[in-house]
Design a protein around this motif. Structure first.
Motif, PDB file in Angstrom:
ATOM      1  N   VAL A   1      -7.494  -2.306   3.603  1.00 29.60           N
ATOM      2  CA  VAL A   1      -8.256  -1.432   1.649  1.00 29.60           C
ATOM      3  C   VAL A   1      -9.637  -1.791   1.867  1.00 29.60           C
ATOM      4  CG1 VAL A   1      -6.188  -1.907   1.394  1.00 29.60           C
ATOM      5  CG2 VAL A   1      -7.975  -3.898   1.024  1.00 29.60           C
TER       6      VAL A   1
ATOM      7  N   ILE B   1      -2.357  -3.845   7.588  1.00 24.31           N
ATOM      8  CA  ILE B   1      -3.300  -2.533   5.913  1.00 24.31           C
ATOM      9  C   ILE B   1      -4.304  -3.050   6.322  1.00 24.31           C
ATOM     10  CG2 ILE B   1      -2.553  -1.850   3.582  1.00 24.31           C
ATOM     11  CD1 ILE B   1       0.298  -3.999   4.277  1.00 24.31           C
TER      12      ILE B   1
ATOM     13  N   HIS C   1      -4.335   2.620   0.211  1.00 21.24           N
ATOM     14  CA  HIS C   1      -4.636   1.717   2.254  1.00 21.24           C
ATOM     15  C   HIS C   1      -4.403   2.445   2.837  1.00 21.24           C
ATOM     16  CE1 HIS C   1      -1.085   1.951   1.301  1.00 21.24           C
ATOM     17  NE2 HIS C   1      -0.438   1.869   2.377  1.00 21.24           N
TER      18      HIS C   1
END
Length: 177
Positions: free
Chosen positions: A52, A50, A43
């Motif tokens: 991803v 966050i 990530h």
């Protein structure tokens, strides 16, 4: 007149801990809502959340793209142990939006051994999901007291016999030569 609440020192500390842990570690564990197991994902940290990328020819997301929330566990970079656990809202970023462009730029720097570094953003736009995991305002989840390790599968395999008593002497003689 509208009142605004100021965050408590604990809230500020929690936010700083999550941000620092996400920036330092390149791996986290994510369990989408309704899934039994957490999966490791690489990530990046971007704009307070966050981010991803996965599915297609990238890391499998195991249903995370279809989920609206997930349990996230961040690990310590130096000890690799669980550092903080939290819940996060999952949002899919649409290609071409400023949020998507910023997330992709941050993720490009974290992607190791990409086969197409120059056109990776285009490939991600066509075949992958870029997701934003925004930590919610709830207090951080308590870390479990146990190791969460699964019991080993029963097997007829055994360990070898104890080391013969004379072996250490033989090994020491070889080193002296």
């Amino acid at each position: 007149m509208e009142r605004t609440t100021t965050p408590s020192p604990t809230d500020l500390f929690d936010r700083a801990l999550v941000e620092e842990a996400a920036k330092k570690s390149g791996l986290l564990w994510v369990r989408p809502a309704g899934q039994p197991h957490a999966r490791p994902l690489w990530h990046a940290w971007h704009d307070g959340a966050i981010v991803v990328v996965g599915d297609g020819s990238e890391q499998p997301l195991h249903g995370l793209a279809a989920s609206t929330s997930a349990a996230v566990t961040l690990r310590s970079k130096d000890k690799w142990g669980r550092l903080v656990a939290l819940t996060a809202a999952v949002t899919r970023l649409d290609p071409g939006t400023p949020a998507w462009d910023g997330a992709v730029e941050e993720l490009k720097g974290k992607r190791l051994n990409a086969p197409d570094t120059d056109t990776i953003g285009e490939r991600w736009a066509h075949e992958c999901h870029v997701l934003r995991l925004t930590p919610d305002d709830a207090p951080l989840a308590a870390l479990p007291d146990d190791a969460l390790a699964a019991a080993p599968v029963p097997t007829p395999a055994t360990t070898r016999e104890p080391v013969p008593a004379g072996l250490p002497k033989l090994l020491l003689k070889r080193r002296k030569r």
